[in-house]
Design a protein around this motif. Sequence first.
Motif, PDB file in Angstrom:
ATOM      1  N   GLN A  55     -10.406 101.027  58.676  1.00  0.00           N
ATOM      2  CA  GLN A  55      -9.601 101.956  57.881  1.00  0.00           C
ATOM      3  C   GLN A  55      -8.186 102.041  58.491  1.00  0.00           C
ATOM      4  O   GLN A  55      -8.048 102.225  59.704  1.00  0.00           O
ATOM      5  N   SER A  73     -10.830 100.734  52.708  1.00  0.00           N
ATOM      6  CA  SER A  73     -11.419 100.758  51.362  1.00  0.00           C
ATOM      7  C   SER A  73     -10.974  99.550  50.522  1.00  0.00           C
ATOM      8  O   SER A  73     -11.752  99.037  49.721  1.00  0.00           O
ATOM      9  N   GLU A  74      -9.763  99.070  50.722  1.00  0.00           N
ATOM     10  CA  GLU A  74      -9.311  97.889  49.958  1.00  0.00           C
ATOM     11  C   GLU A  74     -10.165  96.655  50.256  1.00  0.00           C
ATOM     12  O   GLU A  74     -10.220  95.724  49.467  1.00  0.00           O
ATOM     13  N   THR A  77     -16.797  97.973  51.699  1.00  0.00           N
ATOM     14  CA  THR A  77     -17.587  99.042  52.313  1.00  0.00           C
ATOM     15  C   THR A  77     -18.271  98.511  53.573  1.00  0.00           C
ATOM     16  O   THR A  77     -18.299  97.303  53.816  1.00  0.00           O
TER      17      THR A  77
END
Length: 559
Positions: A55, A73-74, A77
């Motif tokens: 992150q 997040s891009e 997960t």
Amino acid sequence: MQEQWWKKSVVYQIYPRSFCDSNGDGIGDLNGIESKLWYLKELGIDVIWLSPVYQSPNDDMGYDISDYQAVMSEFGTMEAFDRMLEKAHSLGIKIMMDLVVNHTSDEHPWFVESRRSKDNPYRDFYIWRDGKSGGAPNNWGACFGGSAWEYDEKTEQYYLHLFSKKQPDLNWENDSVRKKVFEMMRWWCDKGIDGFRMDVISLISKVPGFPDGPVGKSGYGDFGPYCANGPRVHEFLQEMNREVLSRYDLITVGECSGVTVEEAQKYASSSGHELNMVFQFEHMDLDGGETFKWNMKKIKLSQLKAVMSKWQTQLYGKAWNSLYWCNHDQPRMLSRMGNDSPEYREVSAKMLGTCLHMLQGTPYIFQGEELGMTNYPFASLDEFRDIESIHAYQEFTEKGIISPDEMFQYICYKGRDNARTPMQWDDSGQAGFTTGTPWIGVNPNYKEINAKEQMGRPDSVFCYYQKLIALRRQYDIIVYGDYELLLPESEEIYAYIRTYGEEKLLTVCNFTDREVVFESPDDLKGRNGRILISNYNREDNQDTITLAAYECMAVYYGN
Ligand code: NOJ
């Protein structure tokens, strides 16, 4: 010499943002990586070094981490990460994570707490100091421009950031910082990852007192003498080794700016108390100068050989080498020391690969290097995404140190974005990297240079790299042999001999676009050498050879 799997391995670096986009948002991701593992298996590499996937607010494209235990997040997960890891393992590919712990993001909860008040429990996780004579605590400049100290109005103190002001340096003197970092590393190891590439790890220990550094053209002082290989760095890494590394079977490489061979012998000593190997910068810095790396200088071959040879001979038997021409921080080597014109692109890419892969040490391939990808033809400033190029352009032009036209030329030639353009998979739109709009331009040469075209063509750069990698598996001499440089003064030929018991391996590379005559050393004359690899399909070895433009070969003399 002790045999270890990471000594025999070839590592492939993935820059996730630019590797493969699975969901059409223009940004590479973990599912994209998973979908291309077969390609890496086909290439034959052993380990993937994954640039940061954590992150991050992306001030420095992931090298500013706001949560070490969450996935950006891009990129997907944690489940996508786990799937990718499992799939890689099932194919026999190991995953080495990037570990960025000299600094965090200013959005990391530790820093958010730290800046709240002087008595916050996290205050001492970072390096806070009072100002001096109405200014910063010392004269150090940050890597991405401006002072290395940022004033924080709330508590009226400055915090240290050797990189951008969104990358505050962690305070490694604080036991709790080290404990937290080691805990986090163990968490990843328990998940099953196979190693760490440690970002600027040579900078984690600073000289107490923070003395001013020598002032350069930018007007700021150099922090290097007081941060690189600082007083407690080996103690910290030995502690890390005890607490984490020695408990798992890992590959570790420390990115060590400012490292000398003497220091590397400590970091990467065969006794194994710190790391397996380091990335050194001496060969990459040969074209640096007064204005840091910003110029159009060409590296002299004799100097390149002198540096490479120093590392080859002085670490031999004492510590382990890493070998690289390219990574996400360097322009493409093909456009720097090779020749990226259509006529010579492929032969010179193969020559550079041979020159590196026949050396002693663990080779690193940066995505696209195995295809002969080139620098990007930037036409305007707004095509750049990298904080380093953008800030350097501003700083040097605004201060009138370099004219805008010249500086533009320099960032085009040396900028890190050259390495970060999307991987060229095929000749469909956006090179098969994304179905959307890529976050950074695709090199327009993707129609000619792409994986699909090369995988089906036996004389491609890709197939040549396959062979280079396979040779390392077949010949122990490539892994363990010693090294001797031939023709140190030549500005045309890089030739060297590896020796392992009775065996010899001669590597000859013509770094020019002209024909050059090479004569074998006397002790190899008349011996029946077998050509293991050649970029001109040469089959017969001779004592005197007229090398074609960028011709190279590796010749094996068995016992
Ligand atoms: C070295 C990394 O390779 C580079 O990309 C980054 O900008 C700096 N360290 C700061 O983390």
